[in-house]
Structures are given as structure tokens and as C-alpha cells.
Design an enzyme around this catalytic site. Structure first.
Site, mmCIF file in Angstrom:
data_model
loop_
_atom_site.group_PDB
_atom_site.id
_atom_site.type_symbol
_atom_site.label_atom_id
_atom_site.label_comp_id
_atom_site.label_asym_id
_atom_site.label_seq_id
_atom_site.Cartn_x
_atom_site.Cartn_y
_atom_site.Cartn_z
ATOM 1 N N HIS A 222 -15.149 34.285 -6.930
ATOM 2 C CA HIS A 222 -14.199 33.506 -6.969
ATOM 3 C C HIS A 222 -14.290 32.088 -6.494
ATOM 4 O O HIS A 222 -13.472 31.070 -6.769
ATOM 5 C CB HIS A 222 -12.712 34.107 -6.633
ATOM 6 C CG HIS A 222 -12.880 34.069 -5.030
ATOM 7 N ND1 HIS A 222 -13.076 35.059 -4.280
ATOM 8 C CD2 HIS A 222 -12.150 33.001 -4.405
ATOM 9 C CE1 HIS A 222 -12.429 34.779 -2.915
ATOM 10 N NE2 HIS A 222 -12.347 33.570 -2.953
ATOM 11 N N SER B 173 -14.239 32.478 2.178
ATOM 12 C CA SER B 173 -14.563 33.340 1.253
ATOM 13 C C SER B 173 -15.877 33.172 1.032
ATOM 14 O O SER B 173 -16.406 31.987 1.108
ATOM 15 C CB SER B 173 -13.606 32.910 -0.051
ATOM 16 O OG SER B 173 -12.429 33.374 -0.080
ATOM 17 N N ASP C 120 -16.428 40.714 -6.906
ATOM 18 C CA ASP C 120 -16.329 39.489 -6.492
ATOM 19 C C ASP C 120 -17.590 38.993 -5.654
ATOM 20 O O ASP C 120 -17.533 38.425 -4.835
ATOM 21 C CB ASP C 120 -15.036 39.409 -5.476
ATOM 22 C CG ASP C 120 -14.443 37.908 -5.202
ATOM 23 O OD1 ASP C 120 -14.931 37.029 -6.171
ATOM 24 O OD2 ASP C 120 -13.586 37.885 -4.364
#
Length: 345
Positions: free
Chosen positions: A95, A204, A125
Site C-alpha cells: 500500500h 508502514s 501487503d
């Protein structure tokens, strides 16, 4: 990932209709005086953590993602990543780089390089980037550990770029193992690690490390209850989640081959069997998943799986098939079904 066009870019999940997840810039102001430095310092060995940071932080990178607009680029967002070998391979979340037309990597020493996207695995992911080997010739890659050995209570260290603040470190513990988390495909990621090490937008794709400085997870999401939410102290009450590094280890050879790794697909909607559902449907089994919908043309449709549908009250009626095992291994829930299917990625 965190940027102008995606203000809440760290993956967000929801616990229930009454609990929603929110990510907002944590403004530090009045109200922080109740936490003393000695309270947090007593939880870990400062010299150990400092040593891990000094060794690992050069291999943790800032990822800047741009989108092309006619003859120029606009910033789409940013996140974190980490070097896994001397060839220039960098791991991050899918992402973080999704929708990117250009990816720029910034290193701790102030140098930078453009990266290309090799393989991706949206179901977990994960994404693998590549810079030139010369760009990382003076950087020691991180060592991948074994997330299967992770235990609640063990030291957990997150390094990344929350809100673009590169080289930030937070410390906590592994709070839980074998959690599930929905990916962008609305498909559960299995084996997820839960941590109270503070994770924010921009973290992230960064590493979650153990006390040996080995990677045990890839930081990917946070969870915050709206009932406890306060934009001044986002860290209090938030829960962090990391994709287990063993998933990365299993997929890394194929990611390096420039593959988009797609998950096995049955084409069903199902409910985990729980005691009340077993009782209501008068089933003769007490484990498995109950098929409620089957997509036309799907593998499940082609082999003749029968769906129960849903009643007006949203509960499944009688008449659906139950999947009780995959390759002889018992299915305990929808999450366990996905985990068993993922063995065939």
C-alpha cells in the site's frame, strides 16, 4: 505511507461497527505530563536498544512516492522500507507504493536513489523494490528472523519514518501473535504480530525487530478505538500490527523474479462455525466454515459447493455446505482457511 493526497495512508482496520480506526497527526501539547521518562526506561535495556538502533537504522529507508501529472511529478505520499541484501533489494508494504509513477529512496547518510518495483503480493501487503547495488554498497542489510518464534512479552523495536520523521525508533513488546488483519483485497492476512511499539502513518513498510536486531515483522497497520480517541495522544490506546517476516521469507524468491503473487481463490463468502451457529443450524460438525455465497464461475461454483444465502435478519439459513478441512488439516475459522490456502501461494 503518509502524504497530502492520502492523509490517512497507514492501513486502517475496524474491530466492529462501534469501534472504528482513525489515524491523525499526533500533536504534542498539554496533557503529556503524566508519563515520566523513568516509567518507560524501566521497560527495556537502553544500551541494548541503542546498539540495535545504531546497527539497524542505516538499512531502514524513507520511501517517497510520486505520481506523474503531465510534465511533472506530484508527491503521492511516503513510507518506510528496509534493505534485505547487498544487491539493493528493499522490502516495504504494497500500500506504500501502490499507484506510484516514481519511487525515490532516501538513506540515513543523506544519499538517495530511484527504485523500481519488482514483485508485489497485495494479499499480504508486501512489495519488493530494487535500487542499484552501488547505492547500498556501504550499508549492512538487516537479517530476517523467524516470526514463528515470536512470543508475547518479548522486546519489539520499530524503526521508520512516522509523519516523515526519518530514523525514528519506538520500543514495546510483542502483545499478541497469530492475529488476522484485512488486506486491501479484504482478504485476511494470517499470522500477524500485534505490538504496543508505537506505529504511526509513515511507519508502514518499516521493520519490527527483536532483541537481536533481526526482523520479525513488517509494520503495516494501527488500530484505534474511537471511544478512546484523542488527537493529542494518538499513541495511547493504539495497537500496532506487523506482517510476519516468515511470509516474506517464503515469498522473497518469487518477488525477486518480478512476479505479482496472487492468492488462491475459491470465490465464496463464509462464516466461521461458532457454537451458537452450530446450534441454530443443527449441524453435525463443530468446526469449519459455513458457505453463505458462491460466486458464479468461481472454482467453488465449478466443483458444486452449495451456498446457504442469508436470511432477512442477516443470519445464514440451513442448507449450505461446510468446509471442514484443507489437505487433511482441520479448518477452524475463515482466517485458518485463508492461512491453509496461502500455503499454496
Amino acid at each position: 505511507m503518509y502524504g497530502v493526497s492520502k492523509a490517512f495512508a497507514l492501513a486502517i482496520t475496524s474491530l466492529s461497527a462501534a469501534v472504528i480506526l482513525v489515524v491523525i497527526f499526533a500533536w504534542q501539547g498539554p496533557g503529556f505530563n503524566s508519563v515520566t521518562p523513568s516509567a518507560s526506561a524501566a521497560l527495556f535495556d537502553e544500551q541494548l536498544v541503542q546498539g540495535i538502533y545504531e546497527q539497524a537504522s542505516p538499512a531502514v529507508v524513507d520511501i517517497n512516492v510520486d505520481r506523474r501529472l503531465e510534465d511533472s511529478f506530484n508527491r503521492l505520499g511516503f513510507g518506510s522500507g528496509f534493505l534485505v541484501d547487498s544487491e539493493g533489494h528493499i522490502v516495504t508494504n504494497n500500500h506504500v507504493i501502490q499507484g506510484a509513477d516514481r519511487i525515490r529512496i532516501s538513506f540515513k547518510d543523506g544519499t538517495s536513489a530511484e527504485a523500481e518495483t519488482l514483485g508485489t503480493n497485495p494479499a499480504n501487503d508486501l512489495a519488493l523494490l530494487k535500487v542499484s547495488a552501488d547505492a547500498v554498497k556501504n550499508i549492512k542489510p538487516l537479517t530476517l528472523g523467524d516470526s514463528g518464534d515470536a512470543k508475547p512479552g518479548q522486546l519489539a523495536i520499530a524503526i521508520g519514518s512516522p509523519f516523515g520523521l526519518g530514523g525514528s525508533i519506538t520500543v514495546g513488546v510483542i502483545s499478541g501473535v497469530d492475529r488476522t488483519l484485512n488486506s486491501d483485497l479484504s482478504r485476511p492476512i494470517s499470522g500477524v504480530l500485534q505490538t504496543d511499539a508505537l506505529i504511526n502513518p509513515g511507519n508502514s513498510g518499516g521493520p519490527l525487530l527483536d532483541r537481536q536486531g533481526k526482523v520479525v515483522g513488517i509494520n503495516t497497520a494501527i488500530q484505534v478505538s474511537l471511544s478512546d480517541f484523542n488527537p493529542r495522544n494518538l499513541g495511547r490506546g493504539s495497537i500496532g500490527f506487523a506482517v510476519p517476516v516468515n511470509t516474506l521469507v517464503n515469498l522473497l524468491p518469487r518477488l525477486k523474479e518480478n512476479q505479482v503473487i496472487r492468492p488462491p481463490w475459491l470465490g465464496i463468502t463464509a462464516a466461521s462455525l461458532e457454537p451458537l451457529l452450530v446450534e441454530a443450524l443443527d449441524l453435525t460438525v463443530d468446526h469449519g466454515v459455513y458457505v453463505t455465497q458462491v460466486m458464479s464461475g468461481s472454482p467453488a461454483n465449478k466443483v458444486g459447493l452449495v451456498a446457504a444465502g442469508l436470511s432477512d435478519r442477516g443470519r445464514p439459513p440451513k442448507g449450505g455446505d461446510v468446509i471442514v478441512a484443507v489437505d487433511g488439516t482441520k479448518v477452524r475459522s475463515v482466517a485458518s482457511l485463508i492461512a491453509l490456502l496461502n500455503l499454496h501461494l
